[in-house]
Design a protein around this motif. Structure first.
Motif, PDB file in Angstrom:
ATOM      1  N   UNK A 190       0.834  -1.196   0.000  1.00  0.00           N
ATOM      2  CA  UNK A 190       0.000   0.000   0.000  1.00  0.00           C
ATOM      3  C   UNK A 190       0.871   1.249   0.000  1.00  0.00           C
ATOM      4  N   UNK A 191       0.332   2.350  -0.549  1.00  0.00           N
ATOM      5  CA  UNK A 191       1.070   3.608  -0.534  1.00  0.00           C
ATOM      6  C   UNK A 191       1.075   4.189   0.880  1.00  0.00           C
ATOM      7  N   UNK A 192       1.826   5.272   1.061  1.00  0.00           N
ATOM      8  CA  UNK A 192       2.017   5.838   2.392  1.00  0.00           C
ATOM      9  C   UNK A 192       0.690   6.327   2.980  1.00  0.00           C
ATOM     10  N   UNK A 193      -0.097   7.049   2.176  1.00  0.00           N
ATOM     11  CA  UNK A 193      -1.367   7.579   2.678  1.00  0.00           C
ATOM     12  C   UNK A 193      -2.315   6.487   3.118  1.00  0.00           C
ATOM     13  N   UNK A 194      -2.449   5.446   2.293  1.00  0.00           N
ATOM     14  CA  UNK A 194      -3.328   4.329   2.638  1.00  0.00           C
ATOM     15  C   UNK A 194      -2.803   3.582   3.853  1.00  0.00           C
ATOM     16  N   UNK A 195      -1.489   3.431   3.945  1.00  0.00           N
ATOM     17  CA  UNK A 195      -0.900   2.721   5.081  1.00  0.00           C
ATOM     18  C   UNK A 195      -1.154   3.469   6.384  1.00  0.00           C
ATOM     19  N   UNK A 196      -1.044   4.795   6.338  1.00  0.00           N
ATOM     20  CA  UNK A 196      -1.310   5.588   7.536  1.00  0.00           C
ATOM     21  C   UNK A 196      -2.772   5.455   7.950  1.00  0.00           C
ATOM     22  N   UNK A 197      -3.681   5.518   6.973  1.00  0.00           N
ATOM     23  CA  UNK A 197      -5.109   5.421   7.270  1.00  0.00           C
ATOM     24  C   UNK A 197      -5.458   4.040   7.816  1.00  0.00           C
ATOM     25  N   UNK A 198      -4.988   2.979   7.157  1.00  0.00           N
ATOM     26  CA  UNK A 198      -5.288   1.625   7.624  1.00  0.00           C
ATOM     27  C   UNK A 198      -4.723   1.379   9.027  1.00  0.00           C
ATOM     28  N   UNK A 199      -3.511   1.860   9.285  1.00  0.00           N
ATOM     29  CA  UNK A 199      -2.891   1.652  10.596  1.00  0.00           C
ATOM     30  C   UNK A 199      -3.666   2.387  11.683  1.00  0.00           C
ATOM     31  N   UNK A 200      -4.071   3.626  11.401  1.00  0.00           N
ATOM     32  CA  UNK A 200      -4.860   4.380  12.376  1.00  0.00           C
ATOM     33  C   UNK A 200      -6.198   3.702  12.629  1.00  0.00           C
ATOM     34  N   UNK A 201      -6.831   3.232  11.574  1.00  0.00           N
ATOM     35  CA  UNK A 201      -8.136   2.577  11.684  1.00  0.00           C
ATOM     36  C   UNK A 201      -8.019   1.304  12.517  1.00  0.00           C
ATOM     37  N   UNK A 202      -7.021   0.489  12.212  1.00  0.00           N
ATOM     38  CA  UNK A 202      -6.840  -0.764  12.952  1.00  0.00           C
ATOM     39  C   UNK A 202      -6.493  -0.510  14.418  1.00  0.00           C
ATOM     40  N   UNK A 203      -5.659   0.486  14.693  1.00  0.00           N
ATOM     41  CA  UNK A 203      -5.273   0.750  16.074  1.00  0.00           C
ATOM     42  C   UNK A 203      -6.474   1.181  16.905  1.00  0.00           C
ATOM     43  N   UNK A 204      -7.329   2.027  16.334  1.00  0.00           N
ATOM     44  CA  UNK A 204      -8.537   2.453  17.052  1.00  0.00           C
ATOM     45  C   UNK A 204      -9.523   1.306  17.172  1.00  0.00           C
ATOM     46  N   UNK A 205      -9.715   0.571  16.096  1.00  0.00           N
ATOM     47  CA  UNK A 205     -10.676  -0.531  16.102  1.00  0.00           C
ATOM     48  C   UNK A 205     -10.271  -1.625  17.082  1.00  0.00           C
ATOM     49  N   UNK A 206      -8.959  -1.875  17.203  1.00  0.00           N
ATOM     50  CA  UNK A 206      -8.490  -2.924  18.110  1.00  0.00           C
ATOM     51  C   UNK A 206      -8.574  -2.472  19.570  1.00  0.00           C
ATOM     52  N   UNK A 207      -8.119  -1.251  19.871  1.00  0.00           N
ATOM     53  CA  UNK A 207      -8.146  -0.803  21.267  1.00  0.00           C
ATOM     54  C   UNK A 207      -9.567  -0.663  21.790  1.00  0.00           C
ATOM     55  N   UNK A 208     -10.466  -0.182  20.956  1.00  0.00           N
ATOM     56  CA  UNK A 208     -11.857  -0.057  21.377  1.00  0.00           C
ATOM     57  C   UNK A 208     -12.602  -1.380  21.289  1.00  0.00           C
ATOM     58  N   UNK A 209     -11.896  -2.455  20.877  1.00  0.00           N
ATOM     59  CA  UNK A 209     -12.508  -3.790  20.777  1.00  0.00           C
ATOM     60  C   UNK A 209     -13.677  -3.801  19.814  1.00  0.00           C
ATOM     61  N   UNK A 210     -13.602  -2.978  18.763  1.00  0.00           N
ATOM     62  CA  UNK A 210     -14.699  -2.917  17.798  1.00  0.00           C
ATOM     63  C   UNK A 210     -14.626  -4.060  16.800  1.00  0.00           C
ATOM     64  N   UNK A 211     -13.485  -4.188  16.112  1.00  0.00           N
ATOM     65  CA  UNK A 211     -13.344  -5.284  15.168  1.00  0.00           C
ATOM     66  C   UNK A 211     -13.624  -4.916  13.724  1.00  0.00           C
ATOM     67  N   UNK A 212     -13.849  -3.636  13.420  1.00  0.00           N
ATOM     68  CA  UNK A 212     -14.013  -3.206  12.035  1.00  0.00           C
ATOM     69  C   UNK A 212     -12.653  -3.252  11.334  1.00  0.00           C
ATOM     70  N   UNK A 213     -12.674  -3.586  10.050  1.00  0.00           N
ATOM     71  CA  UNK A 213     -11.449  -3.607   9.242  1.00  0.00           C
ATOM     72  C   UNK A 213     -11.648  -2.719   8.014  1.00  0.00           C
ATOM     73  N   UNK A 214     -10.653  -1.904   7.658  1.00  0.00           N
ATOM     74  CA  UNK A 214     -10.812  -0.993   6.527  1.00  0.00           C
ATOM     75  C   UNK A 214     -10.482  -1.603   5.172  1.00  0.00           C
ATOM     76  N   UNK A 215      -9.789  -2.753   5.159  1.00  0.00           N
ATOM     77  CA  UNK A 215      -9.390  -3.391   3.899  1.00  0.00           C
ATOM     78  C   UNK A 215     -10.297  -4.562   3.573  1.00  0.00           C
ATOM     79  N   UNK A 216     -10.283  -4.968   2.316  1.00  0.00           N
ATOM     80  CA  UNK A 216     -11.213  -5.996   1.845  1.00  0.00           C
ATOM     81  C   UNK A 216     -11.022  -7.335   2.563  1.00  0.00           C
TER      82      UNK A 216
END
Length: 481
Positions: A190-216
């Motif tokens: 993934x490019x830098x912008x997408x990598x930053x977005x996916x990493x931020x999304x996963x970090x929030x989703x994991x800490x909040x115990x949500x479980x949403x994933x931004x990638x297919x």
């Protein structure tokens, strides 16, 4: 000369209107902090639903999301559940993803803690009533009227520090995990912008115990990346411990003997369930060709620990839940129903509730007059509260299971799995939730809401206050067992 009254729109009328609103809120908080908190939580879900219903929130087609899908996603986001009825990676536009991203953090703070923060904003200070609301998020006993023991994980005088800990610990943990995930996402091409977005999304989703994933592909894309999966497990475990535990560990991590009983029970029960769950999955699924049967022992052991972590409320999975043996589905049901720590981003009846029930059974077997743990006596009212939590939770799960089974005519083990996942705000699914009809989505949304708000808080909101009784009736013992 007689003074002329100020007409409509004048400053005095405006002040009186704001005063009346503030007085109404003050009365509501005074009469029932739990009701006020639930009202705030429901309001957040309503706002999120409206935003996700807008055409701008949906990718591509230029039309809004149907109400049942928007409401379900809003409840799943604010309740940090993770169940979905749409493809989270493709359905939402950048605006919709931003709403969900913010909603996960807001929901992760907890309904009562959030209500306290709003009360602080309204009153410009953290008064006694706001402190009571925040303290009840760390100890459900405070949601009830009457005296409360002072031996709590967080006392009223420390609530200001707790709120600061909630904000700082959330942002700090998510930021560190976010930085650690970026190299793994970049390694996937993934490019830098997408990598930053996916990493931020996963970090929030994991800490909040949500479980949403931004990638297919979700976490499956990182199936062979032990670093990424380990960060996810650490993030989920920290989120599931509970802010009172984090608060205590930050202050007294060098002196464990000063930890409260709540901290010790939470840590001990969490570790025991984590290890026991992993070993159980290892034994039950080692020969399942659809899950772990095709891997070596090391990989199977690691994935068993990953599975045990996520069943506690994380909601991420690297295998298809529908491929698990029925025995593994039942074990997952039990782990999800228990959930994580009190006042955490995890759901379920909470690990301390389970610990108190076992302590009560152990004390009864020994003939001891009271429950004891780590050199402290646990009062009987905590046992009554624990039993109430389990019974309310079991009732919600049973009713929802019957209704959804009747609606879908699906196998009971699949329905029970998804209903418990919704109640415990876990987010794992056999695929049944995604294909629910609109009426089934509304039932599941109600289940998620009641599970996240908390059975104790919900019961306290329904009852105006505890009734005082100035007499005692004659005692008589029924036959039990």
């Amino acid at each position: 000369m007689r003074a002329q009254p100020i007409g409509r729109g004048g400053r005095s009328d405006q002040r009186s209107w704001l005063g009346r609103v503030r007085d109404a809120l003050d009365t509501l908080v005074r009469s029932s902090p739990a009701r006020f908190a639930i009202l705030v939580f429901a309001g957040l879900i309503l706002i999120t639903t409206l935003l996700l219903s807008l055409p701008i929130a949906r990718a591509g087609e230029g039309r809004g999301t149907p109400l049942h899908d928007a409401l379900f996603t809003a409840v799943s986001t604010i309740c940090v559940t993770g169940l979905t009825t749409v493809d989270m990676a493709t359905h939402w536009s950048p605006f919709g993803n931003a709403v969900i991203f913010i909603g996960m953090n807001v929901g992760g703070m907890g309904v009562l803690t959030l209500a306290s923060i709003l009360g602080l904003v309204i009153s410009r200070r953290l008064g006694l009533r706001a402190r009571l609301i925040a303290a009840s998020d760390t100890n459900p006993s405070r949601a009830h009227a009457g005296p409360v023991s002072e031996s709590q994980a967080i006392r009223l005088g420390e609530v200001g520090g707790l709120l600061a800990t909630v904000a700082l610990s959330t942002l700090s943990i998510e930021f560190v995990i976010f930085l650690g995930m970026i190299p793994s996402v970049l390694a996937q091409g993934y490019d830098v912008g997408t990598s930053v977005w996916y990493s931020a999304y996963y970090s929030v989703s994991a800490f909040t115990n949500t479980g949403f994933a931004p990638n297919l592909l979700g976490p499956v894309e990182f199936f062979d990346d032990y670093w990424f999966q380990s960060l996810m497990m650490l993030d989920v475990l920290l989120g599931s411990l509970g802010f009172p535990v984090i608060f205590a560990l930050l202050r007294t991590w060098r002196i464990p003997h000063r930890w409260s009983v709540h901290v010790k029970l939470t840590l001990t029960t969490t570790v025991v369930l984590w290890i026991a769950g992993a070993l159980t999955f290892l034994v039950l699924e080692y020969d399942n060709p659809k899950t772990y049967g095709a891997f070596g022992f090391g990989k199977t052991l690691y994935e068993a620990f990953f599975m045990s972590t996520m069943t506690r409320s994380g909601g991420f999975s690297t295998i298809d839940m529908a491929d698990l043996y029925s025995s593994s589905l039942l074990v997952t049901d039990m782990l999800m129903f228990v959930g994580g720590g009190s006042a955490s981003t995890a759901g379920g009846i909470k690990v301390t509730t389970l610990a108190v029930l076992f302590l009560a059974a152990y004390a009864e077997a020994r003939g001891a007059p009271a429950m004891e743990a780590f050199g402290r006596r646990i009062p009987r009212d905590i046992l009554r509260l624990s039993v109430s939590v389990v019974l309310w939770g079991a009732t919600i799960v049973a009713v929802s299971t019957v209704i959804i089974t009747q609606i879908t005519k699906s196998p009971l083990d699949f329905v029970l799995f998804d209903v418990i996942s919704g109640f415990a705000t876990c987010g794992l699914s056999t695929g049944l939730t995604f294909d629910l009809p609109p009426e089934g989505k509304y039932v599941m949304a109600a289940t998620m809401f009641m599970g996240r708000v908390g059975t104790v808080t919900l019961a306290a909101a329904l009852a105006a206050s505890q009734r005082r009784q100035l007499f005692k009736r004659p005692e008589e013992r029924p036959i039990v067992g």
